[in-house]
Design an enzyme around this catalytic site. Structure first.
Site, PDB file in Angstrom:
ATOM      1  N   ARG A 171    -111.289  54.190 -30.185  1.00  0.00           N
ATOM      2  CA  ARG A 171    -112.349  54.916 -30.881  1.00  0.00           C
ATOM      3  C   ARG A 171    -112.399  56.421 -30.632  1.00  0.00           C
ATOM      4  O   ARG A 171    -113.033  57.145 -31.387  1.00  0.00           O
ATOM      5  CB  ARG A 171    -113.708  54.311 -30.516  1.00  0.00           C
ATOM      6  CG  ARG A 171    -113.967  53.003 -31.206  1.00  0.00           C
ATOM      7  CD  ARG A 171    -115.155  52.305 -30.617  1.00  0.00           C
ATOM      8  NE  ARG A 171    -114.885  51.985 -29.215  1.00  0.00           N
ATOM      9  CZ  ARG A 171    -115.637  51.140 -28.490  1.00  0.00           C
ATOM     10  NH1 ARG A 171    -116.696  50.580 -29.016  1.00  0.00           N
ATOM     11  NH2 ARG A 171    -115.320  50.893 -27.234  1.00  0.00           N
ATOM     12  N   TYR A 219    -114.267  36.017 -18.587  1.00  0.00           N
ATOM     13  CA  TYR A 219    -114.949  36.120 -19.893  1.00  0.00           C
ATOM     14  C   TYR A 219    -115.307  34.735 -20.429  1.00  0.00           C
ATOM     15  O   TYR A 219    -116.377  34.525 -20.999  1.00  0.00           O
ATOM     16  CB  TYR A 219    -114.061  36.843 -20.919  1.00  0.00           C
ATOM     17  CG  TYR A 219    -114.017  38.339 -20.703  1.00  0.00           C
ATOM     18  CD1 TYR A 219    -115.079  39.144 -21.111  1.00  0.00           C
ATOM     19  CD2 TYR A 219    -112.937  38.949 -20.084  1.00  0.00           C
ATOM     20  CE1 TYR A 219    -115.044  40.518 -20.914  1.00  0.00           C
ATOM     21  CE2 TYR A 219    -112.898  40.317 -19.878  1.00  0.00           C
ATOM     22  CZ  TYR A 219    -113.962  41.088 -20.290  1.00  0.00           C
ATOM     23  OH  TYR A 219    -113.935  42.440 -20.082  1.00  0.00           O
ATOM     24  N   ASP A 226    -105.897  42.384 -28.317  1.00  0.00           N
ATOM     25  CA  ASP A 226    -106.903  42.321 -27.259  1.00  0.00           C
ATOM     26  C   ASP A 226    -106.595  41.150 -26.340  1.00  0.00           C
ATOM     27  O   ASP A 226    -106.067  40.130 -26.795  1.00  0.00           O
ATOM     28  CB  ASP A 226    -108.309  42.171 -27.844  1.00  0.00           C
ATOM     29  CG  ASP A 226    -109.365  42.481 -26.787  1.00  0.00           C
ATOM     30  OD1 ASP A 226    -109.724  43.653 -26.621  1.00  0.00           O
ATOM     31  OD2 ASP A 226    -109.781  41.539 -26.085  1.00  0.00           O
ATOM     32  N   ARG A 252    -111.380  51.723 -38.520  1.00  0.00           N
ATOM     33  CA  ARG A 252    -112.480  50.844 -38.080  1.00  0.00           C
ATOM     34  C   ARG A 252    -113.673  50.868 -39.037  1.00  0.00           C
ATOM     35  O   ARG A 252    -114.508  49.966 -38.998  1.00  0.00           O
ATOM     36  CB  ARG A 252    -112.936  51.237 -36.666  1.00  0.00           C
ATOM     37  CG  ARG A 252    -112.147  50.589 -35.561  1.00  0.00           C
ATOM     38  CD  ARG A 252    -112.446  49.088 -35.392  1.00  0.00           C
ATOM     39  NE  ARG A 252    -113.522  48.840 -34.452  1.00  0.00           N
ATOM     40  CZ  ARG A 252    -114.661  48.265 -34.760  1.00  0.00           C
ATOM     41  NH1 ARG A 252    -114.899  47.891 -35.996  1.00  0.00           N
ATOM     42  NH2 ARG A 252    -115.574  48.075 -33.840  1.00  0.00           N
ATOM     43  N   ARG A 255    -105.187  51.677 -23.286  1.00  0.00           N
ATOM     44  CA  ARG A 255    -106.145  51.883 -24.381  1.00  0.00           C
ATOM     45  C   ARG A 255    -105.895  53.202 -25.106  1.00  0.00           C
ATOM     46  O   ARG A 255    -106.845  53.916 -25.466  1.00  0.00           O
ATOM     47  CB  ARG A 255    -107.585  51.880 -23.850  1.00  0.00           C
ATOM     48  CG  ARG A 255    -108.048  50.559 -23.280  1.00  0.00           C
ATOM     49  CD  ARG A 255    -108.474  49.626 -24.413  1.00  0.00           C
ATOM     50  NE  ARG A 255    -109.216  48.502 -23.886  1.00  0.00           N
ATOM     51  CZ  ARG A 255    -110.540  48.397 -23.945  1.00  0.00           C
ATOM     52  NH1 ARG A 255    -111.266  49.306 -24.529  1.00  0.00           N
ATOM     53  NH2 ARG A 255    -111.132  47.346 -23.433  1.00  0.00           N
TER      54      ARG A 255
HETATM   55  O1  CP3 Z   1    -104.208  49.928 -25.018  1.00  0.00           O
HETATM   56  C1  CP3 Z   1    -104.204  49.848 -26.266  1.00  0.00           C
HETATM   57  O2  CP3 Z   1    -104.227  50.838 -27.011  1.00  0.00           O
HETATM   58  C2  CP3 Z   1    -104.018  48.480 -26.880  1.00  0.00           C
HETATM   59  C3  CP3 Z   1    -105.198  47.805 -27.269  1.00  0.00           C
HETATM   60  C4  CP3 Z   1    -106.089  47.064 -26.279  1.00  0.00           C
HETATM   61  C5  CP3 Z   1    -107.392  46.688 -26.638  1.00  0.00           C
HETATM   62  N1  CP3 Z   1    -107.900  45.926 -25.643  1.00  0.00           N
HETATM   63  C6  CP3 Z   1    -108.078  47.018 -27.917  1.00  0.00           C
HETATM   64  C7  CP3 Z   1    -109.547  47.104 -27.894  1.00  0.00           C
HETATM   65  C8  CP3 Z   1    -105.845  46.571 -24.994  1.00  0.00           C
HETATM   66  C9  CP3 Z   1    -104.616  46.714 -24.102  1.00  0.00           C
HETATM   67  C10 CP3 Z   1    -107.005  45.835 -24.604  1.00  0.00           C
HETATM   68  C11 CP3 Z   1    -107.111  45.113 -23.344  1.00  0.00           C
HETATM   69  C12 CP3 Z   1    -108.421  44.602 -22.918  1.00  0.00           C
HETATM   70  N2  CP3 Z   1    -109.404  44.052 -23.684  1.00  0.00           N
HETATM   71  C13 CP3 Z   1    -108.839  44.531 -21.571  1.00  0.00           C
HETATM   72  C14 CP3 Z   1    -107.999  44.919 -20.389  1.00  0.00           C
HETATM   73  C15 CP3 Z   1    -107.949  46.390 -20.204  1.00  0.00           C
HETATM   74  C16 CP3 Z   1    -109.186  46.981 -19.630  1.00  0.00           C
HETATM   75  O3  CP3 Z   1    -109.679  47.949 -20.248  1.00  0.00           O
HETATM   76  O4  CP3 Z   1    -109.605  46.541 -18.573  1.00  0.00           O
HETATM   77  C17 CP3 Z   1    -110.122  43.980 -21.554  1.00  0.00           C
HETATM   78  C18 CP3 Z   1    -110.976  43.730 -20.324  1.00  0.00           C
HETATM   79  C19 CP3 Z   1    -110.473  43.671 -22.891  1.00  0.00           C
HETATM   80  C20 CP3 Z   1    -111.712  42.995 -23.382  1.00  0.00           C
HETATM   81  C21 CP3 Z   1    -112.476  43.893 -24.259  1.00  0.00           C
HETATM   82  N3  CP3 Z   1    -112.087  44.265 -25.525  1.00  0.00           N
HETATM   83  C22 CP3 Z   1    -113.736  44.499 -24.006  1.00  0.00           C
HETATM   84  C23 CP3 Z   1    -114.504  44.368 -22.720  1.00  0.00           C
HETATM   85  C24 CP3 Z   1    -114.077  45.212 -25.144  1.00  0.00           C
HETATM   86  C25 CP3 Z   1    -115.381  45.928 -25.444  1.00  0.00           C
HETATM   87  C26 CP3 Z   1    -115.552  47.157 -24.654  1.00  0.00           C
HETATM   88  C27 CP3 Z   1    -115.574  48.363 -25.527  1.00  0.00           C
HETATM   89  O5  CP3 Z   1    -114.891  49.333 -25.181  1.00  0.00           O
HETATM   90  O6  CP3 Z   1    -116.295  48.324 -26.532  1.00  0.00           O
HETATM   91  C28 CP3 Z   1    -113.022  45.110 -26.069  1.00  0.00           C
HETATM   92  C29 CP3 Z   1    -112.938  45.740 -27.392  1.00  0.00           C
HETATM   93  C30 CP3 Z   1    -111.711  46.535 -27.659  1.00  0.00           C
HETATM   94  N4  CP3 Z   1    -110.422  46.115 -27.505  1.00  0.00           N
HETATM   95  C31 CP3 Z   1    -111.688  47.848 -28.184  1.00  0.00           C
HETATM   96  C32 CP3 Z   1    -110.338  48.207 -28.324  1.00  0.00           C
HETATM   97  C33 CP3 Z   1    -109.771  49.492 -28.861  1.00  0.00           C
HETATM   98  C34 CP3 Z   1    -112.952  48.635 -28.504  1.00  0.00           C
HETATM   99  C35 CP3 Z   1    -112.953  49.390 -29.733  1.00  0.00           C
HETATM  100  C36 CP3 Z   1    -113.407  48.751 -31.005  1.00  0.00           C
HETATM  101  O7  CP3 Z   1    -114.370  47.989 -31.065  1.00  0.00           O
HETATM  102  O8  CP3 Z   1    -112.778  49.154 -32.007  1.00  0.00           O
END
Ligand code: CP3
Length: 365
Positions: free
Chosen positions: A29, A150, A74, A38, A25
Site C-alpha cells: 500500500r 492465525y 499471502d 487495490r 513486503r
Molecule cells: O513481500 C511482498 O511484497 C509479497 C507479498 C506478501 C503479502 N503478505 C501481501 C500482503 C507477503 C510476503 C506477505 C506475508 C505475510 N502475510 C506475513 C509474513 C510477513 C510479515 O509481515 O510478518 C504475515 C504475518 C501475513 C498475514 C497478513 N496479511 C496480515 C497480518 C495482513 C494484514 C496486515 C496489514 O498490513 O494490513 C495481511 C494483508 C496483506 N498481505 C497486505 C499485503 C500487501 C496488506 C495490504 C492490502 O490489504 O492490500
C-alpha cells in the site's frame, strides 16, 4: 538454466560485486501503483488473478531496481482450501471464519493439494519467470507456528493466548495441527519451486513469542520438515522470524541457508550467534525509512559495516515495509546499499589483488 544473480550468490555465501538488497513486503500500500490496483481488486482477488499478482510483483522491481522479486501472495492463502475461510477485514487484518480449537477441528480440515488448490499461485510464478529475466523470484510460505497462530486465534494476536493454551493444555491437539500444517506447507513450497521459484523464504514472523524450550518441543520439528523439503530441491532457503535473539541457534538447527535477523539484534552479534556457516538477511529497522536521509544513510551504513563485506549478507529490513513508508526513501536505500558496498567490496578486492601481485613479484603464486 541458472541465472547469474548476486542475490542467489549471496544466499550461497559466494562473493558478490555489491551487496544484494530486497525488502520484505516490497509490494504494497505504500506504493501508488499498488493502491491503484487495490481500488479495483481486494487482496485475495489480486492473488487469485495470476496476471494481476504478477504485475504487482513487478512494481517494486521496476521502481527500485531491487535484486530479487518476491511473489505477490499471502502466507494465509492455504487456509482457504483447508476450508477455514479467510477474509481481510478493513482495518482489522486477517479473519479466519472457522478457527481450529479441538482435535475434531484438526480432523475436519480438508485435504490439500498445492498444485490444484493454489494453482493460481503457481500460474503467477510461471508468468513471472517469463517476464523477470535476470532478476530471481522468491517464493514463500508461512512457517507452521505462525500459520497455526492465525488458525487458532482466528486472526492477528498480541499475546497468543489461545495458541499457547492449546500448547500447554492440549499438546496432542497442537502437535496434530502442526503436523498437518507442516505437510501442507512443505507441499505448497515445493510446488512453488517446481513452478519456477528460484529461492524461497519461510516466514515465522511471530515465533519470538515463544521460549527456546517451547520452540524446541512444539515448533522446531515442524519447521524442519518444511525447510528440509525445500532444501532438498536445491534452491536457497531463507528462514525468517522476529524477536528471535534467544532462538537463533535453534532456528539454525531447524534449517535454512539464510537466517533472517530483525533489528533488535546488531547484525554482527546475530551472525556470531549463528556462526559463519550460514548466510544472514537483514536488518534495518523498517521505521528508519521514515527518518531524514542523513540518519537513514547512517543506519544503512551501520548494517553494512557490521556485515563487513563477509560473503553471505543480503540487505533487507528487519521486518516488512510499513504502510506509509516514503517511496523515495526505499529507492534511496537500494542505491545506498549498492554504492557503499560497491566501494567497500571493490576496495577489499583491490587490496587482495595488490596482495597477490606483491606475492607474485616475490616469486610466489
Ligand atoms: O513481500 C511482498 O511484497 C509479497 C507479498 C506478501 C503479502 N503478505 C501481501 C500482503 C507477503 C510476503 C506477505 C506475508 C505475510 N502475510 C506475513 C509474513 C510477513 C510479515 O509481515 O510478518 C504475515 C504475518 C501475513 C498475514 C497478513 N496479511 C496480515 C497480518 C495482513 C494484514 C496486515 C496489514 O498490513 O494490513 C495481511 C494483508 C496483506 N498481505 C497486505 C499485503 C500487501 C496488506 C495490504 C492490502 O490489504 O492490500
Amino acid at each position: 538454466m541458472e541465472i547469474k544473480s548476486r542475490f542467489l550468490q549471496a544466499c550461497r555465501r559466494q562473493p558478490v560485486d555489491v551487496t544484494p538488497v530486497w525488502f520484505m513486503r516490497q509490494a504494497g500500500r505504500y506504493m501508488p501503483e499498488y493502491r491503484a490496483i487495490r481500488e479495483k481488486y481486494s487482496l485475495i482477488e489480486i492473488c487469485r488473478h495470476p496476471e494481476i499478482a504478477a504485475e504487482v510483483t513487478l512494481q517494486p522491481v521496476r521502481a527500485f531496481g531491487v535484486d530479487a522479486a518476491i511473489l505477490f501472495a499471502d502466507i494465509l492463502l492455504p487456509v482457504i482450501p483447508l476450508g477455514l475461510g479467510l477474509e481481510f477485514a478493513k482495518g482489522e487484518g486477517p479473519v479466519i471464519a472457522s478457527p481450529v480449537r479441538t482435535r475434531d477441528d484438526v480432523r475436519a480440515m480438508r485435504p490439500f493439494d498445492a498444485e490444484s488448490d493454489l494453482g493460481y499461485v503457481m500460474d503467477a510464478i510461471r508468468i513471472l519467470r517469463g517476464e523477470l529475466n535476470e532478476t530471481p523470484l522468491i517464493g514463500f510460505c508461512g512457517a507452521p507456528f505462525t500459520v497455526a497462530s492465525y488458525i487458532i486465534e482466528g486472526g492477528s494476536s498480541r499475546e497468543f493466548l489461545k495458541t499457547k493454551m492449546m500448547m500447554y493444555s492440549a499438546p496432542d491437539v497442537f502437535h496434530a495441527l502442526m503436523s498437518r500444517l507442516s505437510d501442507v506447507l512443505a507441499d505448497y513450497l515445493v510446488a512453488q519451486i517446481r513452478a519456477g521459484a528460484q529461492a524461497v523464504q519461510v516466514f515465522d514472523s511471530w515465533v519470538g513469542a515463544l521460549s527456546p524450550a517451547d520452540y524446541e518441543t512444539f515448533v522446531l520439528p515442524y519447521s524442519q520438515k518444511v525447510l528440509s523439503a525445500a532444501q532438498a530441491k536445491d534452491v536457497p532457503v531463507i528462514h525468517f522470524g522476529t524477536n528471535t535473539t534467544t532462538l537463533l541457534p535453534l532456528m539454525k538447527r531447524a534449517g535454512g541457508d539464510v537466517i533472517g535477523l530483525d533489528w533488535r539484534i546488531p547484525l554482527d552479534d546475530g551472525w556470531s550467534l549463528l556462526g559463519d556457516d550460514v548466510a544472514v538477511q537483514g536488518n534495518l529497522d523498517p521505521v528508519a525509512l521514515f527518518a531524514p536521509l542523513p540518519e537513514l544513510k547512517a543506519r544503512v551504513h551501520d548494517v553494512l559495516r557490521r556485515a563487513n563485506g563477509r560473503p553471505g549478507h543480503i540487505f533487507n529490513l528487519g521486518h516488512g515495509i510499513l504502510q506509509h513508508t516514503p517511496v523515495e526513501n526505499v529507492k534511496a536505500v537500494v542505491d545506498m546499499v549498492h554504492e557503499y558496498s560497491g566501494s567497500s567490496l571493490s576496495g577489499a578486492l583491490a587490496q587482495s589483488k595488490r596482495g597477490n601481485s606483491v606475492l607474485m613479484s616475490m616469486g610466489k603464486p
